[in-house]
Design a protein around this motif. Structure first.
Motif, mmCIF file in Angstrom:
data_model
loop_
_atom_site.group_PDB
_atom_site.id
_atom_site.type_symbol
_atom_site.label_atom_id
_atom_site.label_comp_id
_atom_site.label_asym_id
_atom_site.label_seq_id
_atom_site.Cartn_x
_atom_site.Cartn_y
_atom_site.Cartn_z
ATOM 1 N N ALA A 131 0.803 -1.221 0.000
ATOM 2 C CA ALA A 131 0.000 0.000 0.000
ATOM 3 C C ALA A 131 0.840 1.277 0.000
ATOM 4 C CB ALA A 131 -0.935 -0.004 1.217
ATOM 5 N N LEU A 132 2.166 1.130 -0.006
ATOM 6 C CA LEU A 132 3.013 2.327 0.066
ATOM 7 C C LEU A 132 2.732 3.270 -1.103
ATOM 8 C CD1 LEU A 132 6.619 1.171 1.078
ATOM 9 C CD2 LEU A 132 5.021 2.588 2.374
ATOM 10 N N PRO A 133 2.626 4.555 -0.797
ATOM 11 C CA PRO A 133 2.329 5.522 -1.870
ATOM 12 C C PRO A 133 3.554 5.827 -2.733
ATOM 13 C CG PRO A 133 2.540 6.659 0.232
ATOM 14 C CD PRO A 133 2.674 5.194 0.523
ATOM 15 N N TYR A 134 4.692 5.310 -2.362
ATOM 16 C CA TYR A 134 5.898 5.581 -3.146
ATOM 17 C C TYR A 134 6.772 4.342 -3.199
ATOM 18 C CZ TYR A 134 7.205 6.471 1.721
ATOM 19 O OH TYR A 134 7.370 6.364 3.063
ATOM 20 N N GLN A 135 7.775 4.398 -4.048
ATOM 21 C CA GLN A 135 8.782 3.344 -4.130
ATOM 22 C C GLN A 135 9.810 3.562 -3.035
ATOM 23 O OE1 GLN A 135 10.222 1.122 -6.923
ATOM 24 N NE2 GLN A 135 8.016 0.740 -7.092
ATOM 25 N N LEU A 136 10.225 2.497 -2.379
ATOM 26 C CA LEU A 136 11.332 2.670 -1.431
ATOM 27 C C LEU A 136 12.592 3.031 -2.221
ATOM 28 C CD1 LEU A 136 10.950 -0.284 1.078
ATOM 29 C CD2 LEU A 136 10.179 2.068 1.312
ATOM 30 N N ARG A 139 17.899 -1.739 0.882
ATOM 31 C CA ARG A 139 19.102 -2.433 1.347
ATOM 32 C C ARG A 139 19.102 -2.557 2.871
ATOM 33 N NH1 ARG A 139 23.034 1.233 0.223
ATOM 34 N NH2 ARG A 139 23.035 1.806 2.423
ATOM 35 N N VAL A 140 18.746 -1.461 3.519
ATOM 36 C CA VAL A 140 18.753 -1.448 4.974
ATOM 37 C C VAL A 140 17.691 -2.395 5.542
ATOM 38 C CG1 VAL A 140 18.239 0.009 6.966
ATOM 39 C CG2 VAL A 140 19.795 0.826 5.185
ATOM 40 N N ILE A 141 16.527 -2.398 4.931
ATOM 41 C CA ILE A 141 15.474 -3.300 5.405
ATOM 42 C C ILE A 141 15.920 -4.755 5.254
ATOM 43 C CG2 ILE A 141 13.144 -4.150 4.882
ATOM 44 C CD1 ILE A 141 12.453 -1.171 4.295
ATOM 45 N N LYS A 142 16.631 -5.014 4.182
ATOM 46 C CA LYS A 142 17.141 -6.361 3.976
ATOM 47 C C LYS A 142 18.142 -6.750 5.068
ATOM 48 C CE LYS A 142 18.738 -9.061 0.115
ATOM 49 N NZ LYS A 142 19.711 -8.878 -0.952
ATOM 50 N N GLU A 143 19.002 -5.806 5.425
ATOM 51 C CA GLU A 143 19.979 -6.068 6.489
ATOM 52 C C GLU A 143 19.279 -6.357 7.818
ATOM 53 O OE1 GLU A 143 23.548 -3.195 4.645
ATOM 54 O OE2 GLU A 143 22.234 -2.414 6.206
ATOM 55 N N GLY A 179 14.114 9.018 5.316
ATOM 56 C CA GLY A 179 13.073 7.998 5.353
ATOM 57 C C GLY A 179 13.327 6.883 6.341
ATOM 58 N N LYS A 180 13.767 7.233 7.530
ATOM 59 C CA LYS A 180 14.029 6.209 8.546
ATOM 60 C C LYS A 180 12.737 5.668 9.143
ATOM 61 C CE LYS A 180 16.737 8.943 10.939
ATOM 62 N NZ LYS A 180 16.829 10.066 9.998
ATOM 63 N N THR A 181 11.698 6.527 9.206
ATOM 64 C CA THR A 181 10.447 6.103 9.840
ATOM 65 C C THR A 181 9.880 4.868 9.144
ATOM 66 O OG1 THR A 181 10.052 8.438 10.196
ATOM 67 C CG2 THR A 181 8.245 6.949 10.680
ATOM 68 N N MET A 182 9.922 4.929 7.820
ATOM 69 C CA MET A 182 9.434 3.812 7.021
ATOM 70 C C MET A 182 10.162 2.517 7.376
ATOM 71 S SD MET A 182 7.375 3.412 4.821
ATOM 72 C CE MET A 182 7.089 1.776 5.375
ATOM 73 N N VAL A 183 11.452 2.631 7.500
ATOM 74 C CA VAL A 183 12.271 1.467 7.842
ATOM 75 C C VAL A 183 11.884 0.944 9.227
ATOM 76 C CG1 VAL A 183 14.624 0.693 8.345
ATOM 77 C CG2 VAL A 183 14.191 2.182 6.380
ATOM 78 N N VAL A 213 18.672 1.178 16.651
ATOM 79 C CA VAL A 213 18.859 2.552 17.101
ATOM 80 C C VAL A 213 18.927 3.441 15.876
ATOM 81 C CG1 VAL A 213 20.469 4.124 18.204
ATOM 82 C CG2 VAL A 213 20.093 1.862 19.173
ATOM 83 N N MET A 214 18.107 4.492 15.880
ATOM 84 C CA MET A 214 18.119 5.361 14.700
ATOM 85 C C MET A 214 18.708 6.717 15.067
ATOM 86 S SD MET A 214 14.503 4.614 12.883
ATOM 87 C CE MET A 214 13.442 5.508 14.000
ATOM 88 N N THR A 215 19.580 7.204 14.242
ATOM 89 C CA THR A 215 20.076 8.553 14.494
ATOM 90 C C THR A 215 20.158 9.335 13.195
ATOM 91 O OG1 THR A 215 21.913 9.907 15.260
ATOM 92 C CG2 THR A 215 22.471 7.722 14.488
#
Ligand code: ADP
Ligand code: MG
Length: 715
Positions: free
Chosen positions: A277-282, A288-292, A314-318, A437-439
């Motif tokens: 349902a994402l309104p955009y392409q990652l 890559r990060v989601i895969k990791e 776009g860290k929130t999405m991740v 941890v996100m920064t």
């Protein structure tokens, strides 16, 4: 004498100086002393003619014959010494001595040890003087120079380079000069070098071409020549960085071998529903990060991952997709933010991603109502809430999860170690949750390797498409009228503006005054009605702060005047102007964070750096660099280079795992990379350092500094 021997037993030290050395420099044992290195070296083989001593010279050595002396009392009254009678030193506040060589005269000033200097510096006698020139009332002088007999050879032997040690006021007052320091070093080296134990295995010295420890220590304090000094320095830097990396990587290796993580084998339907349902392409980087992260969570090992990504990457999405993986495997996730505003913002953003999944989420903060709280607690305990967003309120004892599988922490440096470990203990089945941890603070590579050396890191190094660059420019006070006109035009277009003032602890009072004056000026330029200006700063009550912040976030206020509290994470896509007052007082990373508050919508955005008139060369360079690039990593690297790691945004609170005594994260990046790679290779072969070759290393890592409680950052 042993390396561990208390420093007071070293000849020439004694209990009093030992106490001071301990207090002021943390030097307790003989080994500590020889590991206290000079911070610079001076060449004492040359004499500078007095006439050619420049006011901005570093340390210089000159020869001079004492011409006359004057003693000064309270209120700069000269104290005459009556014929023959010794002066009354108790009344003396200061002594000035004029010395001369063939080229000219120089004034020396003594505030302390006047009696000693008076007795030594007799008119007609000549000495060697050594010190750093100062300018007082437009004239060069030397305050408390070192005084040597002409015949006195350089202490410590053959070389001409002499170490200069960091010192403190108290130590200097107690007579611990560089010369005394050198004497102590000389004695200490004499005591321990004969029985010195190496810290690095022979194979390391050989493979890395390093000199041995004994050579290194001798030459770091008393260099034979500059080539020997270089070898010594390199060895000690490598040793320091290598052992540190070894300890960090060892922790990481051991953790990654332990099978104590929660295995999450599938991604599950929620992930898919959200993704579809994402309104955009990652972006490629997000994928890559989601895969990791996905690999980590599947592995059966506990994830400890640092996610770096510039503001707006776009860290929130991740974070959301990671949380959905947990949900898909029957676990709960939490997202913890440092402030109420940020938690709310996350919660709002996340709702739209969650709606296709049908999962239940909640927001828990300090202001949540009791009834609501009760419901949330129940939902967490029975597992019906899959994702909870919150502040520190999540850490309270009565918050219990049924199955916490993933903890996401935004802007981690705001959280203390204890708070983090509290969160981990909320898990029910004894296995620690995965940790992400996100920064948004770009961390230079060398710092990341050190501060987060025991974590895996992922970097989102690509911005979502369509983001417009923020037009950045600098302006002086003369342009203020034009600035206000420009802000007026932007407001007329329906946009909003930030105006940020520096707030620095040391000048807090003045800074608040500037903020208030600035606010008044802005209100005068943009009167109510029709304009509305909100103000946010640290002295407001949380309610006032929230009220003002909300007025701006919700678009009711056109302008937000603030201190840098708005720095982290606040998202107001409609804001198109960021004005930073006294921009020269901010560090690059901080300026970059502030600039990241605009350019989040589809409109063209502007960042205007207002500067004072007299800028130092370095400040000017910072401002120019800001105007030239939007790359946060580039700015962070430059900030590190210019200011050193201590000042870097985000590093103060997180604290160094170990304070470095010779290597520099700003300058020794190459040695650090090499040391880390080598440490990794050593551990690859012998993860527990059990082989006899590595006994020395294991021994070093047992030392207290590598085993501090808050050492491992995450779990
Ligand atoms: P940050 O890394 O600062 O937390 P956010 O996650 O808030 O960034 O994302 C910034 C904005 O970019 C949000 O409005 C988000 O919806 C949008 N966004 C995120 N990923 C993409 C993408 N791949 N394509 C387009 N827009 C995106
Ligand atoms: Mg964010």
């Amino acid at each position: 004498m042993q390396q561990e021997t208390d420093i007071q037993y070293l000849p020439g030290v004694g209990p009093k100086r030992a106490e001071l050395l301990k207090k002021e420099l943390g030097i307790e044992s003989v080994a500590d002393l020889v590991r206290f290195y000079p911070f610079r070296y001076v060449d004492r083989s040359t004499l500078t003619p007095i006439a050619s001593i420049a006011s901005d010279a570093a340390y210089v050595q000159f020869r001079g014959q004492v011409q006359r002396r004057k003693l000064w009392g309270q209120g700069s009254q000269e104290i005459a010494s009556l014929d023959g009678a010794p002066p009354r030193f108790s009344l003396v506040k200061r002594m000035t001595v004029i010395v001369a060589d063939a080229s000219g005269e120089m004034e020396l000033v003594f505030f302390k040890g006047v009696r000693w200097a008076y007795e030594k510096l007799r008119p007609g006698e000549a000495f060697l003087f050594f010190g750093k020139p100062q300018v007082f009332n437009g004239r060069i002088n030397f305050v408390h120079p070192e005084v040597d007999e002409l015949s006195q050879a350089n202490y410590g032997g053959t070389g001409t380079l002499t170490g200069v040690y960091n010192s403190t006021e108290k130590l200097r007052n107690a007579g611990v000069t560089d010369k005394v320091m050198q004497k102590m070093m000389h004695a200490a080296l004499g005591e321990i070098l004969p029985t010195l134990r190496e810290t690095l295995p022979a194979y390391v010295l050989k493979e890395k071409g390093l000199c041995d420890l004994s050579f290194a220590l001798r030459n770091i304090h008393f260099p034979k020549d500059s080539a020997s000094l270089e070898r010594a320095r390199y060895r000690l830097k490598f040793e320091e960085l290598f052992l540190l990396q070894l300890s960090l990587l060892k922790a990481k290796y051991l953790r990654s071998r332990a099978e104590n993580g929660i295995p999450m084998p599938s991604v599950g339907p929620a992930f898919k529903a959200c993704y579809d349902a994402l309104p955009y392409q990652l972006t490629g980087a997000q994928k890559r990060v989601i895969k990791e992260i996905r690999e980590d969570m599947r592995s059966g090992r506990q994830m400890n991952r640092l996610l770096q990504g510039d503001v707006g990457s776009g860290k929130t999405m991740v974070a959301v997709l990671s949380a959905l993986i947990a949900a898909g495997n029957g676990y709960q996730a939490c997202i913890m933010a440092p402030t109420e505003v940020l938690a709310q913002q996350h919660y709002r953003n996340i709702q739209k991603y969650l709606s296709p999944t049908g999962l239940r989420s909640a927001l828990l903060t300090g202001t949540s109502k009791t009834a609501e709280r009760r419901e949330i607690h129940a939902g967490l305990e029975d597992g019906s809430i899959s994702l909870i967003v919150g502040t520190h309120a999540l850490l309270e004892d009565n918050v219990i999860f049924r199955k916490l599988g993933l903890a996401i922490i935004d802007e981690q440096h705001r959280f203390g170690v204890e708070q983090r470990s509290k969160l981990w203990s909320k898990t029910s089945d004894g296995r620690p949750p995965h940790v992400l941890v996100m920064t948004a603070t770009p961390i230079p590579r060398t710092l990341a390797m050190t501060f987060y050396g025991d974590l895996d890191t992922s970097v989102i190094d690509e911005m979502p498409p369509g983001r417009k660059p923020v037009v950045t420019m600098s302006a002086g006070e003369g342009k203020r009228a034009a600035l206000y006109k420009f802000i007026g035009e932007q407001i007329a277009l329906g946009r909003q503006a930030f105006i940020v003032y520096p707030l620095i602890f040391e000048s807090e009072k003045m800074d608040y005054k500037n903020l208030e004056l600035g606010f008044e000026e802005v209100v005068k330029a943009f009167p109510f009605p029709p304009y509305k200006t909100a103000i946010v700063h640290g002295k407001q009550t949380p309610e006032d702060k929230d009220f003002n912040m909300k007025a701006f976030v919700e678009g009711r206020a056109n302008i937000l005047v603030a201190t840098s509290v708005i720095e982290v994470g606040v998202d107001v896509p409609n804001a198109s102007v960021m004005v930073i007052e006294s921009a020269e007082r901010f560090g690059l990373s901080q300026l970059h964070q502030l600039r990241g508050r605009v350019g989040r919508g589809s409109e063209k955005s502007y960042c205007i750096l207002m500067t004072g008139q007299k800028l130092s060369k370095e400040s000017r360079k910072r401002i120019e660099l800001m105007c030239a690039t939007e790359n946060g990593f580039e700015l962070a690297e430059e900030d590190l280079r210019m200011r050193g790691p201590g000042d870097l945004e985000g590093t103060q609170q997180s604290g160094m795992p170990i304070s470095l005594s010779i290597a520099s994260l700003a300058k020794d990046g190459l040695i650090l990379s090499d040391a880390r790679a080598y440490a990794s290779a050593v551990l690859e072969k012998d993860p527990y350092l059990q082989e006899s070759d590595n006994a020395l290393l294991l021994n070093e890592l047992r030392k207290e500094k590598y085993n501090q409680k808050d050492y491992s950052k995450i779990s």
